[in-house]
Design an enzyme around this catalytic site. Structure first.
Site: not given
Ligand code: NAD
Length: 364
Positions: A136, A187, A220, A244, A248
């Site tokens: 970001y 990852k 994942d 992020d 959620d």
């Protein structure tokens, strides 16, 4: 010494839920509370979503408690004036690099989750998300025109050792106060930044936290495990982007936005205290604002996190958490968490009930 707390109620339901938190902090006592404007409320008065004065107050305070920002009234403002910019400035200027999002399922609400009750009953996990680095913020970034007439969008995932180590320390320290297990998520199979993340966290654990169990998981797989068997986790530490998404996802395991607190922490100073911002995960809920319908518990539980992490007041934080549990067990619910056969109560009545439950538990 009294503990200074800057209260920023913000917009929409922010002031309503924060009013209940104020009653609770007044009851506990020992705080020096001041109040300021943020978001649309600040824009209306100062022409900016966070005035410099308020920012300076936030930097001086021992902790900042925020309600929520935003609403349709300010949707068409230019990007720099939008209510959310006030919140982003707070996070940036206070250098809040670690975002803590607990996903805790109160027994009485286990049925409200979209997952099967037995998968989530007793769930208590904490996601620690790196908040100020990664894709970001990484450079280079932008959209460029290519000679062949195509356009290319670029963002850069980048982490340094110190950025990884400081957020990992927060996770290890938290785990020590919980079940002493950290799962680090990246990852590393396809990203070099993930390889570095894994190596640095492993090194840190070997150097300073051998008492904490460390495991690694690809992001994942973690998303899959969160909805398959979420109770396997204690503390998850991950980067900005994966955090992020995963936070959620974990939030929804618990059923309602109106129940979810959060904390954002900065670096420790010489006295061992950190800059810290506490806020509910929900937004300003313009659809129910001003109607005494909002659930104040997410904000109340954010204040409980403040007592626990900024002021070392674990007993008082436990009291608030237990009082919330008592209220839910007694079937006292706002509209967002009400079940059939129950009559929903308003924001103020929910505040009354939590205060009464605290008094009862403390023999008052
Ligand atoms: P929201 O969280 O405000 O509301 C989503 C839904 O959940 C609504 O139906 C709302 O009524 C309900 N809800 C939320 N909190 C509740 C509570 N405490 N009690 C009962 N019901 C509750 O998200 P949104 O509708 O997408 O956004 C509304 C505004 O809030 C937008 O301007 C958005 O930008 C802003 N927002 C701010 C923050 C923040 O301040 N941190 C976070 C998210 C959204």
């Amino acid at each position: 010494m009294s503990k200074s707390v800057l209260i920023l109620p913000g917009d929409g339901i922010g002031p309503e839920v924060m009013a209940q938190v104020r009653r609770l902090l007044d009851r506990i006592g020992g705080f020096s509370l001041s109040e300021g404007l943020v978001g649309g409320a600040a824009y209306d008065v100062h022409g900016t979503p966070l005035a410099d004065d308020t920012m300076a107050q936030a930097l001086k305070a021992d902790a900042v408690l925020l309600g929520a920002v935003g609403g349709p009234k300010w949707d068409s403002l230019p990007f720099a004036d939008k209510p959310e910019r006030g919140l982003l400035r707070l996070r940036k200027d206070m250098e809040l690099f670690a975002n803590l999002r607990p996903a805790l399922v109160f027994d009485a609400l286990a049925g409200a989750s979209t997952l099967k009750t037995d998968l989530v009953r007793g769930l208590d996990l904490m996601i620690v998300r790196e908040l100020t680095g990664g894709v970001y913020f990484g450079e280079p970034r932008g959209i460029e025109d290519l000679p062949n007439g195509e356009r290319r969008g670029i963002n850069t995932q980048v982490y340094t050792t110190s950025e990884i180590v400081r957020v990992a320390r927060v996770a290890f320290e938290l785990a020590r106060k919980r079940d002493s297990r950290v799962c680090s998520v990246e990852k590393a199979n396809v990203m070099e930044s993930g390889v570095l993340w894994r190596e640095e966290i492993t090194k840190l654990r070997e150097a300073d936290y051998t008492d904490v169990a460390l495991s690694h998981m690809y992001a994942d797989n973690c998303a899959m495990q969160l909805v398959r068997a979420p109770k396997q986790f204690d503390v998850i530490v991950t980067d900005n982007l994966f955090g992020d998404l995963l936070s959620d996802c974990a939030a929804m395991l618990t059923g309602s936005l109106g129940m979810l607190p959060s904390a954002s922490l900065g670096a420790e100073d010489a006295n061992g205290s950190r800059k810290a911002l506490y806020e509910p995960v929900h937004g300003s809920a313009p659809d129910i604002a001003g109607q005494d319908k909002a659930n104040p518990m997410a904000c109340i539980l954010s204040a409980s996190m403040m007592l626990r992490y900024s002021f070392d007041m674990a007993a008082e934080a436990d009291l608030i958490d237990a009082a919330c549990q008592d209220v839910l067990n007694a079937g006292i619910r706002t509209g967002d968490i009400v079940e059939s056969g129950m009559t929903p109560v308003g924001t103020v009545a929910m505040g009354d009930a939590v205060l009464a439950a605290m008094d009862k538990r403390s023999g008052g």
